[in-house]
Write an enzyme that holds these catalytic residues in place. Structure first.
Site, PDB file in Angstrom:
ATOM      1  N   SER A 154       0.831  -1.212   0.000  1.00  0.00           N
ATOM      2  CA  SER A 154       0.000   0.000   0.000  1.00  0.00           C
ATOM      3  C   SER A 154       0.865   1.262   0.000  1.00  0.00           C
ATOM      4  O   SER A 154       0.478   2.285  -0.587  1.00  0.00           O
ATOM      5  CB  SER A 154      -0.965   0.005   1.182  1.00  0.00           C
ATOM      6  OG  SER A 154      -0.280   0.162   2.399  1.00  0.00           O
ATOM      7  N   HIS A 203       8.560   3.314   8.728  1.00  0.00           N
ATOM      8  CA  HIS A 203       8.383   2.416   9.879  1.00  0.00           C
ATOM      9  C   HIS A 203       7.165   2.874  10.682  1.00  0.00           C
ATOM     10  O   HIS A 203       7.030   4.072  10.961  1.00  0.00           O
ATOM     11  CB  HIS A 203       9.645   2.431  10.755  1.00  0.00           C
ATOM     12  CG  HIS A 203       9.562   1.465  11.891  1.00  0.00           C
ATOM     13  ND1 HIS A 203       9.723   0.109  11.716  1.00  0.00           N
ATOM     14  CD2 HIS A 203       9.279   1.654  13.204  1.00  0.00           C
ATOM     15  CE1 HIS A 203       9.565  -0.492  12.883  1.00  0.00           C
ATOM     16  NE2 HIS A 203       9.294   0.400  13.805  1.00  0.00           N
ATOM     17  N   LEU A 241      19.159  -1.515  12.762  1.00  0.00           N
ATOM     18  CA  LEU A 241      17.740  -1.824  12.564  1.00  0.00           C
ATOM     19  C   LEU A 241      16.907  -0.568  12.834  1.00  0.00           C
ATOM     20  O   LEU A 241      16.886  -0.065  13.965  1.00  0.00           O
ATOM     21  CB  LEU A 241      17.319  -2.959  13.515  1.00  0.00           C
ATOM     22  CG  LEU A 241      15.831  -3.305  13.525  1.00  0.00           C
ATOM     23  CD1 LEU A 241      15.395  -3.898  12.199  1.00  0.00           C
ATOM     24  CD2 LEU A 241      15.503  -4.254  14.670  1.00  0.00           C
TER      25      LEU A 241
HETATM   26  C1  GRF Z   1       3.775  -0.698   6.764  1.00  0.00           C
HETATM   27  O1  GRF Z   1       3.102  -0.580   7.983  1.00  0.00           O
HETATM   28  C2  GRF Z   1       5.180  -0.167   6.877  1.00  0.00           C
HETATM   29  O2  GRF Z   1       5.297   0.891   7.776  1.00  0.00           O
HETATM   30  C3  GRF Z   1       5.927  -1.366   7.410  1.00  0.00           C
HETATM   31  O3  GRF Z   1       5.350  -2.454   6.766  1.00  0.00           O
HETATM   32  C4  GRF Z   1       4.016  -2.146   6.373  1.00  0.00           C
HETATM   33  C5  GRF Z   1       3.954  -2.359   4.894  1.00  0.00           C
HETATM   34  O4  GRF Z   1       2.672  -2.153   4.367  1.00  0.00           O
HETATM   35  N1  GRF Z   1       7.342  -1.215   7.173  1.00  0.00           N
HETATM   36  P1  GRF Z   1       2.467  -2.035   2.802  1.00  0.00           P
HETATM   37  O5  GRF Z   1       3.108  -3.293   2.193  1.00  0.00           O
HETATM   38  O6  GRF Z   1       3.155  -0.786   2.333  1.00  0.00           O
HETATM   39  O7  GRF Z   1       0.983  -2.023   2.617  1.00  0.00           O
END
Ligand code: GRF
Length: 202
Positions: free
Chosen positions: A14, A110, A145
């Site tokens: 997304s 993140h 990390l």
């Molecule tokens: C998101 O919450 C992002 O912050 C984290 O992993 C999730 C990925 O979601 N790193 P998407 O694949 O972008 O929908």
């Protein structure tokens, strides 16, 4: 000049979609996502890429150590003449070779207010900790990390009626706003890294 973007993904995509949409609607100018690379064959993000005519590459990590795998990624990045690498729900750690090659040109999103709640399931960690304020962070990627210099953070209140799910959903809405914003700032050359600080020249 067009900034050539590659995106590393593992799943739903997304955030990738938010970047693509913001390029298509002209919020991010002079940039193109040229390739999306996944470590999972069935990542929906690959389909999102194909729907927009973007090259979708699955690189199978099976039977390769991290350095070998990262070298394969690097080959693809070079093949597409990549200027900017975005991690968007990429659930692997990058090795130092890629980080060195793309120092201050790799961004990650993140779902917590770093440095709190690094690693997996950040929203769950925050919810269970009982924080009153949660949020998300876009940062440069370094060897640690979720530890690189912070570009943008957005906070939201944790409401009394929140569940882990509603909190996660509201954080994600903000991710879809701040990630394109950070990419726009990068593409416009407005981010300057000084030690741990990122100066925004906007
Ligand atoms: C998101 O919450 C992002 O912050 C984290 O992993 C999730 C990925 O979601 N790193 P998407 O694949 O972008 O929908």
């Amino acid at each position: 000049m067009t900034v050539k973007i590659a995106v590393l993904v593992s799943g739903r995509g997304s955030n990738l979609q938010a970047i693509i949409d913001n390029i298509e609607r002209g919020y991010i100018k002079n940039a193109a996502v040229n390739v999306v690379i996944s470590n999972k064959a069935n990542a929906y993000a690959l389909e999102r890429a194909r729907n927009h005519g973007i090259s979708a590459v699955f690189l199978d990590p099976k039977g390769r150590d991290r350095a070998e795998y990262d070298r394969e990624i690097l080959n693809v990045l070079r093949e597409y003449d990549t200027d900017l690498l975005l991690l968007a729900g990429y659930f692997r750690i990058l090795g130092s070779e890629i980080i060195d090659a793309y120092r201050h040109r790799i961004l990650n999103i993140h779902p917590s207010l770093l440095p709190a709640f690094k690693g997996l399931h950040a929203q769950k960690q925050a919810f269970e900790y009982g924080v009153k304020v949660a949020g998300c962070t876009v940062h440069f990627v370094d060897e640690g990390l979720d530890s690189g210099p912070i570009i943008i953070q957005k906070c939201i209140p944790v409401l009394p009626e929140d569940s882990e799910k509603t909190l996660t959903d509201r954080i994600l809405e903000q991710e879809h706003i701040i990630y394109p914003e950070a990419v726009r700032l990068f593409v416009e050359g407005k981010l300057k890294v000084e030690g741990r600080s990122v100066i925004t020249l906007d």
